[in-house]
Design an enzyme around this catalytic site. Structure first.
Site, PDB file in Angstrom:
ATOM      1  N   ASP A  81       0.823  -1.214   0.000  1.00 46.59           N
ATOM      2  CA  ASP A  81       0.000   0.000   0.000  1.00 46.59           C
ATOM      3  C   ASP A  81       0.858   1.266   0.000  1.00 46.59           C
ATOM      4  O   ASP A  81       0.521   2.259  -0.650  1.00 46.59           O
ATOM      5  CB  ASP A  81      -0.934   0.002   1.212  1.00 46.59           C
ATOM      6  CG  ASP A  81      -2.195  -0.821   0.966  1.00 46.59           C
ATOM      7  OD1 ASP A  81      -2.369  -1.322  -0.159  1.00 46.59           O
ATOM      8  OD2 ASP A  81      -2.999  -0.952   1.907  1.00 46.59           O
ATOM      9  N   GLY A  82       1.969   1.249   0.759  1.00 51.98           N
ATOM     10  CA  GLY A  82       2.852   2.416   0.776  1.00 51.98           C
ATOM     11  C   GLY A  82       3.417   2.713  -0.595  1.00 51.98           C
ATOM     12  O   GLY A  82       3.504   3.877  -1.018  1.00 51.98           O
ATOM     13  N   LYS A  86       2.857   6.107  -3.137  1.00 47.14           N
ATOM     14  CA  LYS A  86       3.931   6.823  -3.825  1.00 47.14           C
ATOM     15  C   LYS A  86       3.727   6.807  -5.335  1.00 47.14           C
ATOM     16  O   LYS A  86       4.004   7.791  -6.030  1.00 47.14           O
ATOM     17  CB  LYS A  86       5.281   6.208  -3.468  1.00 47.14           C
ATOM     18  CG  LYS A  86       5.677   6.398  -2.013  1.00 47.14           C
ATOM     19  CD  LYS A  86       6.983   5.688  -1.683  1.00 47.14           C
ATOM     20  CE  LYS A  86       7.334   5.851  -0.212  1.00 47.14           C
ATOM     21  NZ  LYS A  86       8.574   5.101   0.148  1.00 47.14           N
ATOM     22  N   ASP A 185      -4.011  14.512  20.711  1.00 49.45           N
ATOM     23  CA  ASP A 185      -2.674  14.325  20.145  1.00 49.45           C
ATOM     24  C   ASP A 185      -2.628  14.708  18.679  1.00 49.45           C
ATOM     25  O   ASP A 185      -1.544  14.813  18.097  1.00 49.45           O
ATOM     26  CB  ASP A 185      -2.234  12.858  20.282  1.00 49.45           C
ATOM     27  CG  ASP A 185      -1.854  12.498  21.715  1.00 49.45           C
ATOM     28  OD1 ASP A 185      -1.859  13.400  22.579  1.00 49.45           O
ATOM     29  OD2 ASP A 185      -1.554  11.324  21.965  1.00 49.45           O
ATOM     30  N   SER A 201      -7.400   3.111  12.817  1.00 45.01           N
ATOM     31  CA  SER A 201      -6.648   2.840  14.038  1.00 45.01           C
ATOM     32  C   SER A 201      -7.060   3.747  15.188  1.00 45.01           C
ATOM     33  O   SER A 201      -6.778   3.437  16.345  1.00 45.01           O
ATOM     34  CB  SER A 201      -5.143   2.995  13.768  1.00 45.01           C
ATOM     35  OG  SER A 201      -4.773   4.351  13.649  1.00 45.01           O
ATOM     36  N   ALA A 220      -6.464  10.290  20.163  1.00 47.26           N
ATOM     37  CA  ALA A 220      -6.402  10.341  21.631  1.00 47.26           C
ATOM     38  C   ALA A 220      -6.980  11.644  22.171  1.00 47.26           C
ATOM     39  O   ALA A 220      -6.289  12.424  22.824  1.00 47.26           O
ATOM     40  CB  ALA A 220      -4.955  10.162  22.109  1.00 47.26           C
TER      41      ALA A 220
END
Length: 297
Positions: A81-82, A86, A185, A201, A220
């Site tokens: 996926d990365g 790109k 955060d 996530s 968070a």
């Protein structure tokens, strides 16, 4: 949208050259393409790396130029996926179909696994393929983010703190109307494609990839009643960032830049999309079931 075999006469190949087995996978891919007399253009770094490992693999392959990219029929992304992210950045506004070949682990954007390269490519050349139109996000040039090509994200744009000891305050406005101030955060602004990445996530919902929406999800949050929210993707978001530190991070699909605290950020839908190529019969819901193992006891 569907394409047929007769329309694939040339391809451009990008890839993650440091993936284990990359040269071997590339060799299998190129042999399959050559059987069908398909012209192969290699991104310069890919060509140089493979040639240094085994020069025979790149025989009859051409080195890709910006001009060549305008004339190829499909782009192949050899990695995970990365690598796909790109590759999408490299393709930019040309809007070519991109087929992902997985040499990594999970892979929501890739359609062909490393163990089925020949069978997968043969399937596409025989039966054609379908594409999913994926929206992208665009941030106005700010701080170190000045290159227009660096201002686009297929997955997400995240505003994040730089220190571990203190949170940041992100005041969010939607089409000029104040939404709220997130004390957290950070804040993830995600496309539907990115809803299975960083946004998932931090507890956000998964969006069907062609839905016309954007996710805002705090990282968070100090207050547990600040939940992720979905808004239409024709809205423009403005963010004002404050905190104890002199700077904060902006991450665009993992590309991180420092910006000064007090900066104002404008985020909107990008003017062009990414077309994810898939074998016919391969659907997004199949991908969810297989990758997330839904229904597995």
């Amino acid at each position: 949208m569907a394409e047929s075999y007769s329309q694939i006469k040339s391809v451009a190949v990008y890839g993650s050259i440091m993936k284990p087995g990359f040269t071997k996978a590339a060799d299998e891919l190129f042999q399959t393409l050559r059987k069908h007399n398909i012209t192969i253009y290699l991104a310069p770094k890919v060509s140089a790396f493979i040639a240094s490992q085994d020069s025979k693999v790149v025989e009859n392959c051409k080195i890709l130029s910006d001009k060549d990219l305008l004339n190829v029929d499909m782009v192949l992304s050899l990695g995970g996926d990365g690598t796909f992210l790109k590759t999408a950045q490299a393709v930019g506004a040309i809007e070519l179909p991109i087929l992902g070949i997985n040499l990594g682990n999970l892979g929501f954007l890739v359609d062909i696994s490393g163990g089925e390269i020949t069978a997968g490519i043969e399937d596409i050349l025989k039966n054609g393929f379908s594409t999913e139109c994926r929206s992208q996000l665009m941030i106005q040039p700010i701080g170190q983010v000045t290159d227009p090509g660096q201002c686009i994200a297929l997955n997400e744009i995240a505003v994040l703190k730089t220190e571990t000891s203190s949170m940041i305050k992100v005041s969010a406005y939607v089409n000029g109307e104040f939404l709220c101030t997130y004390k957290s955060d950070g804040l993830v602004i995600s496309t539907p494609t990115g809803s299975t990445a960083y946004a998932m996530s931090v507890g956000a919902s998964i969006l069907e990839p062609e839905s016309k929406d954007i996710l805002l999800a705090p990282v968070a949050p100090h207050s547990l009643n600040q939940r992720p929210i979905v808004i239409p993707d024709d809205k423009v978001m403005e963010l004002e960032v404050d905190g104890r530190s002199d700077n904060f991070l902006i991450s665009l699909d993992g590309r991180s830049y420092h910006c000064k605290t007090g900066s104002k950020i404008k985020i909107s839908k990008a003017p062009f999309s990414v077309y994810v190529a898939k074998r016919k019969g391969h659907t997004y819901f199949q991908t969810l079931r297989n990758k997330l193992m839904w229904g597995v006891n």
